[in-house]
Enzyme design. Structure first.
Site, PDB file in Angstrom:
ATOM      1  N   LYS A   1      43.633  49.862  40.450  1.00  0.00           N
ATOM      2  CA  LYS A   1      43.585  48.421  40.291  1.00  0.00           C
ATOM      3  C   LYS A   1      43.939  47.642  41.558  1.00  0.00           C
ATOM      4  O   LYS A   1      44.756  48.045  42.367  1.00  0.00           O
ATOM      5  CB  LYS A   1      44.516  47.959  39.161  1.00  0.00           C
ATOM      6  CG  LYS A   1      44.044  48.312  37.768  1.00  0.00           C
ATOM      7  CD  LYS A   1      42.644  47.840  37.444  1.00  0.00           C
ATOM      8  CE  LYS A   1      42.591  46.396  36.976  1.00  0.00           C
ATOM      9  NZ  LYS A   1      43.310  46.180  35.731  1.00  0.00           N
TER      10      LYS A   1
ATOM     11  N   HIS B   1      26.668  26.239  33.782  1.00  0.00           N
ATOM     12  CA  HIS B   1      26.964  26.998  32.550  1.00  0.00           C
ATOM     13  C   HIS B   1      27.264  28.467  32.852  1.00  0.00           C
ATOM     14  O   HIS B   1      27.059  29.328  32.010  1.00  0.00           O
ATOM     15  CB  HIS B   1      25.806  26.918  31.543  1.00  0.00           C
ATOM     16  CG  HIS B   1      25.257  25.538  31.361  1.00  0.00           C
ATOM     17  ND1 HIS B   1      25.737  24.633  30.444  1.00  0.00           N
ATOM     18  CD2 HIS B   1      24.262  24.873  32.033  1.00  0.00           C
ATOM     19  CE1 HIS B   1      25.072  23.496  30.536  1.00  0.00           C
ATOM     20  NE2 HIS B   1      24.178  23.611  31.507  1.00  0.00           N
TER      21      HIS B   1
ATOM     22  N   GLU C   1      45.686  34.251  39.316  1.00  0.00           N
ATOM     23  CA  GLU C   1      46.016  34.125  37.888  1.00  0.00           C
ATOM     24  C   GLU C   1      47.306  33.323  37.690  1.00  0.00           C
ATOM     25  O   GLU C   1      47.425  32.520  36.766  1.00  0.00           O
ATOM     26  CB  GLU C   1      46.172  35.501  37.254  1.00  0.00           C
ATOM     27  CG  GLU C   1      44.863  36.249  37.171  1.00  0.00           C
ATOM     28  CD  GLU C   1      45.092  37.722  36.868  1.00  0.00           C
ATOM     29  OE1 GLU C   1      44.975  38.104  35.702  1.00  0.00           O
ATOM     30  OE2 GLU C   1      45.417  38.485  37.797  1.00  0.00           O
TER      31      GLU C   1
ATOM     32  N   SER D   1      48.474  47.969  39.851  1.00  0.00           N
ATOM     33  CA  SER D   1      48.909  48.171  38.472  1.00  0.00           C
ATOM     34  C   SER D   1      49.887  49.340  38.436  1.00  0.00           C
ATOM     35  O   SER D   1      49.734  50.301  39.190  1.00  0.00           O
ATOM     36  CB  SER D   1      47.695  48.488  37.599  1.00  0.00           C
ATOM     37  OG  SER D   1      48.091  49.180  36.437  1.00  0.00           O
TER      38      SER D   1
END
Ligand code: ARG
Length: 460
Positions: free
Chosen positions: A282, A155, A289, A276
């Protein structure tokens, strides 16, 4: 002028030509189309349907078409409709009437079915190799950092201490099954549709066994109608891709989470991280992704294929032309994602000490207290309850397990033995789980050896 225009008095509308053609998709099968044509021509000559001179002319002509397609001298236009007619019409233009004999006892329906199987055979072998390499990349990472401690989650809540190797091996086994699933499709792919004709076979004395042999299939597809209509091997390949993508997507999700500053468990290598355009600090996990995002495309292809075939009456229907776009995209996407994921695992670094101190005193050791009591003869359910009460007590006091003394433990149950506190060391807790498939390093090593044996590599 289309090769099929005999019964028509006017040509199709230009927008119909553009709508109907599929060269943008099936052009990549031109080698397979030529290979199938060579085998078919050879068989026609063997059974006497064409002369050996005709065969020589056809083979030489097909070589020229291949050379022209290879170096771009021949670029078929939309009016040729698909790769089969593109090859055949060019052949006829090059060698004349003899070229028109090639289509004896053959149809585009069995041609396309054959081309796709030939294409899939190569593509699936390449995919299986890439998937095997991903297993290798995971095993290498286990060998490098397998002993690094981490929380095991259920979980996404801390559950029990485990070793990173244990976690990564779970993925290695999944990807191994992906390899096997990919290879499995090759078994059912292994039959040759060529010579089925449109659907009913042919009155000519062809030898489908020979054609199958020439194209390295084990046998011809036994039923001509099945030969031109079946697309279950495409569904199966795409399903194998979809399942593999679900595994890649799960890995990606963890890579995203683990590389976040909140987790800080791994650092992606420069080769697979991105920056970024506005936030200079970043270091984004775009590779993971994109893999996670692309999984949806592959699931979509599977849905497209199943939907395409589910309502089709036998035999060939033009709907089936859409099958290749879905299949190609599924295999291309899965191959690219598999390779990228292997690259990500190979180039990241693990913050080896991230959890070493954090997990000391953590409540994820609650099972240890219960298991300790079990070794002292306490029933597990009772032990579980005692341990739960200790957690509640610590929470109320605002302390961790590391603040507890043996005397404290004994106020909850007199079964705690003198060495009870040693059970609260997270690293030894993980290493105590020596049951088959457990997280203990002995089990991690055993699995690494088993995977090396499967990969045909050796551990050193
Ligand atoms: N281009 C078609 C396809 O990809 C194959 C040709 C069969 N066409 C036909 N009208 N019988 O499925």
């Amino acid at each position: 002028m289309a090769l099929w225009d005999g019964r028509f008095s006017a040509g199709p509308a230009q927008d119909m030509v553009n709508f109907s053609e599929c060269l943008g998709v099936d052009m990549r099968m031109w080698r397979q189309d030529i290979e199938g044509s060579r085998a078919h021509a050879t068989m026609l000559a063997t059974v006497g349907l064409i002369t050996t001179e005709d065969l020589a002319t056809l083979l030489a002509g097909l070589d020229t078409v291949a050379a022209e397609l290879e170096d771009g001298r021949y670029v078929p236009g939309p009016e040729t409709e698909d790769i089969h007619m593109a090859v055949e019409s060019r052949l006829i233009a090059l060698v004349g009437d003899v070229g028109a004999r090639l289509h004896t006892a053959r149809s585009r329906n069995d041609q396309v079915a054959t081309d796709v199987r030939l294409w899939m055979r190569d593509a699936l072998n390449t995919l299986a190799e890439a998937q095997m390499d991903l297993v290798r990349a995971l095993v290498e990472r286990v060998e490098e950092d397998g002993d690094v401690l981490m929380p095991g989650f259920t979980h996404l809540q801390r559950g029990q201490p485990i070793f990173l190797g244990h976690h990564l091996l779970a993925y290695a086994w999944m990807v191994k099954r992906d390899v096997e699933r990919t290879q499995d499709v090759l078994k059912r792919l292994d039959a040759c549709p060529l010579g089925a004709g449109a659907m009913a076979g042919t009155p000519h004395p062809i030898d489908r066994e020979q054609t199958a042999r020439l194209l390295n299939f084990s046998a011809p597809v036994p039923n001509a109608m099945d030969a031109v209509s079946a697309r279950d091997h495409l569904c199966e390949a795409t399903a194998a891709c979809a399942i593999a993508m679900s595994h890649l997507s799960r890995q990606s999700e963890e890579l995203v989470i683990w590389s976040s500053q909140e987790f800080r468990y791994i650092r992606l290598g420069d080769a697979y991280a991105t920056g970024s355009s506005i936030m200079p600090q970043k270091r984004n996990p775009d590779a993971a992704e994109l893999v996670r995002g692309k999984s949806g495309r592959v699931f979509g292809s599977l849905t497209a294929l199943l939907t395409m075939v589910k309502g089709l009456p036998l035999a060939y229907n033009r709907d089936l032309q859409e099958d290749k776009a879905a299949l190609f995209d599924a295999i291309d996407t899965t191959l690219a994602c598999t390779r990228i994921t292997a690259g990500v695992w190979r180039t990241l670094s693990v913050h080896r000490d991230r959890y070493e101190d954090v997990l000391r005193g953590d409540f994820l050791l609650a099972t240890e207290l219960a298991d300790h009591l079990v070794t002292q003869g306490v029933p597990f359910r009772t032990a579980h309850h005692v341990s739960g009460r200790i957690v509640a007590y610590c929470e109320a006091q605002g302390i961790g397990f590391d603040a507890l003394t043996l005397a404290d433990l004994r106020t909850f149950h007199d079964g705690f033995a003198d060495d009870a506190l040693t059970w609260l060391d997270p690293r030894s807790a993980a290493d105590r789980r020596t049951s088959l498939g457990g997280t203990a390093m002995s089990q991690v090593s055993a699995q690494v050896s088993a995977l090396h044996a499967w990969l045909g590599t050796s551990s050193d």
